[in-house]
Design a protein around this motif. Structure first.
Motif, short mmCIF file in Angstrom:
data_model
loop_
_atom_site.label_atom_id
_atom_site.label_comp_id
_atom_site.label_asym_id
_atom_site.label_seq_id
_atom_site.Cartn_x
_atom_site.Cartn_y
_atom_site.Cartn_z
N THR A 176 -6.31 -2.45 -1.34
CA THR A 176 -6.58 -2.71 0.07
C THR A 176 -7.85 -3.52 0.24
O THR A 176 -7.90 -4.48 1.03
N ILE A 188 0.81 -1.22 0.00
CA ILE A 188 0.00 0.00 0.00
C ILE A 188 0.85 1.28 0.00
O ILE A 188 0.88 2.03 -0.97
N VAL A 245 -4.84 2.27 -4.79
CA VAL A 245 -4.57 1.77 -3.44
C VAL A 245 -5.85 1.34 -2.71
O VAL A 245 -5.87 0.27 -2.08
N THR A 269 -9.02 4.25 1.51
CA THR A 269 -8.19 3.09 1.85
C THR A 269 -8.50 2.60 3.26
O THR A 269 -8.71 1.40 3.49
#
Length: 593
Positions: free
Chosen positions: A182, A83, A178, A495
């Motif tokens: 995730t 990440i 991202v 995220t």
């Protein structure tokens, strides 16, 4: 001592799912209160909430302390790689462009498309903001877009409002996707399926956001006079975000869409002109009314970036200087300004679309991949052995894809950008050091938040909440985006929201007989609409335009847009869960709940 084979129990409090849910939600409530009410620093609030999750996992869910801590370590490791590894290298590329002055060339290139502030709001806040979101995220687009708008004559609060509302549709694919990465990590669903599903939701939102920006700038008159470029921008962004997310590349979705929409507006404004050119009026003083007039752009306001670590002060200085003079950039300099983004596209296309390079990734422990994934290894996380309530094992593996990780591909693109921008190794290393310093607390925060999510997932706390909210049945499809909206509104990050609620969404989906892919995607798509009202983003916007302490005014200006768009997403997701629009849902093989 780490005990093996901890078995989850979803109703540890009096064998009651309702009572257990009250306990299971406490870590999230603590996080929300510390961030939204106490206004504590994000990393500290996350650390305290993580500690609460550990205590509850051990004392209420009877999880061994070693397993609880080990789960947190697994989440923290995932938070850093892949990440934050993506974010670090994305911000580094941005810093290289600032270092060489080519970021300002890019800004001037976008601003030269039109002298009408309604069109400037579309091209800078939406298209260029989406490009910044694609590469960096984490507040960067709001701060930089607001500063650029002020340099072009926008009043500070209007500039901040436009920047906040614009930072919606691109958020789910921000920082090279991202949030989607995730979400895949915490749900076990394929990145490609989640990206495709989100790519069938946020593009529809993108159709309306440019129109909203025009309305914010100039009210109904703005809509009447400049709806054509707003529609062109929204449609081109939506089409290319959908195509990239579904057929080309999930990580590149925002980059492709942002550049396509900017190019579309550029071409369109060469053959179309509004009946009058709008510029801010000074007649209302500091009231920032909707009035405007035909006049040259203002010389730019005073903008102070107080505490926004992602905006280099040189950006502000150069923007102010540019506002007072006519600057012309050579075609060579303009090309170099766009070069880093072209390098990213080339690297990602080669790495994801050329079979000889891409190869095949391993799918389980002990397998060996090919191509870029020839060095990829999937390993069992040491000492962690979790069983579901039905006795099935919980996947506790960690993927080390050193070469194929998006962050590594960004690093390669950054090395190419060094050559294209003529930046030497020493200068590039200094920029990398500044990047690490800028991101140190962001890295810590993300690692702690994802660690918190993993502890809740592995202990069974998340499943408890999921089983409880699944009691809403089919109506959960309408409520699903609201969870993501609340998560982002408090944490400021899609995220983080996906990490906290992703597993809950698919648990509820299984119990309610809904598509797990649809519900997980709804968390991310609903979350993007909480971004504009999150305390962190409001503080960033207010600081960027020199209005610290007036976040409440900004909140009142954007809350209606946030709620209206959120309800629109709720209706869309609900319809996608019914025969009316179920043809839009990505068909993912169901996982075992």
């Amino acid at each position: 001592m780490i005990l093996a084979n901890y078995q989850q129990n979803y109703s540890p409090v009096g064998h009651s799912l309702g009572l257990s849910s009250i306990v299971a939600i406490l870590p999230l409530l603590v996080l929300f209160v510390l961030l939204g009410v106490v206004r504590m620093k994000a990393w500290l609030a996350s650390l305290i909430s993580l500690a609460v999750a550990v205590v509850l996992a051990v004392t209420v869910y009877s999880m061994p302390l070693g397993d609880a801590l080990d789960s947190g370590l697994l989440g923290a490791a995932f938070g850093f790689f892949p990440i934050m590894w993506i974010v670090i290298n994305a911000i580094w590329i941005y810093n290289l462009t600032v270092e060489t002055g080519h970021f300002d060339v890019l800004r001037r290139s976008f601003a030269s498309i039109s002298d009408d502030q309604r069109v400037q709001a579309i091209i800078i806040a939406f298209s260029f903001g989406a490009l910044l979101e694609a590469l960096a995220g984490f507040g960067t687009p709001v701060a930089i877009s607001a500063v650029m708008l002020i340099a072009l004559g926008f009043k500070p609060l209007k500039a901040a409002t436009v920047a906040l509302v614009a930072n919606t549709a691109p958020v789910a694919f921000g920082a090279i996707a991202v949030p989607i990465t995730t979400l895949a990590g915490v749900t076990g669903l394929p990145v490609e399926d989640l990206g495709a599903m989100v790519g069938r939701q946020t593009p529809i939102l993108a159709l309306f956001v440019p129109l909203a920006l025009v309305f914010i700038v100039d009210g109904r008159r703005g809509l009447r006079q400049t709806w054509p470029p707003a529609v062109v921008c929204g449609v081109s962004f939506a089409v290319f975000q959908f195509l990239s997310a579904n057929f080309w590349s999930v990580p590149l979705a925002d980059i492709v869409a942002a550049l396509a929409s900017a190019l579309a507006v550029l071409v369109f404004t060469r053959v179309w002109h509004a009946e009058e050119t709008y510029q801010e009026s000074d007649e209302d003083g500091g009231a920032e009314g909707a009035g405007g007039s035909r006049r040259p752009p203002a010389s730019g306001g005073e903008a102070v970036v107080g505490g926004e670590e992602f905006v280099d002060s040189r950006v502000l200085t150069r923007a102010r200087a540019d506002a007072g003079r006519d600057t012309h950039d050579s075609p060579r300099e303009v090309f170099k300004a766009y070069a880093p983004y072209l390098a990213i596209i080339v690297v990602f296309v080669l790495a994801t679309r050329v079979p000889a390079i891409t190869g095949k990734a391993p799918t389980k422990v002990g397998e060996t991949g090919t191509g870029l994934d020839s060095v990829t290894r999937i390993v069992n996380w040491p000492g962690l052995h979790i069983l579901k309530a039905n006795g099935d094992p919980v996947a506790t593996t960690f993927k080390l894809n050193y070469l194929s990780a998006a962050g590594t591909l960004l690093l390669i693109a950054g090395l190419l950008s060094m050559a294209l921008l003529q930046v030497g190794p020493r200068r590039a290393l200094r920029a990398y050091g500044r990047t690490l310093d800028q991101l140190k607390f962001a890295v810590l925060t993300v690692m702690l938040v994802i660690g918190l999510g993993y502890i809740m997932n592995e202990s069974g706390e998340t499943t408890t909440l999921g089983l409880w909210v699944a009691g809403a049945g089919g109506a959960f499809a309408f409520l699903s985006p609201i969870l993501g909206w609340l998560g982002v509104a408090v944490t400021g990050s899609d995220t983080s929201s996906n990490s906290l609620f992703g597993a809950l969404q698919i648990t509820a989906a299984h119990q309610a007989g809904l598509s797990p892919t649809l519900m997980a995607a709804a968390n991310s798509s609903g979350g993007v609409l909480g971004k504009m009202i999150s305390p962190q983003n409001l503080a960033i916007a207010a600081a960027a335009v020199g209005f610290e302490g007036r976040e409440g005014i900004l909140f009142r200006r954007v809350i209606v847009w946030s709620v209206v768009f959120m309800l629109f997403m709720c209706v869309l997701v609900y319809l996608q869960s019914t025969p009316a629009l179920d043809w839009m849902v990505v068909d993912t093989p169901p996982a075992t709940p």
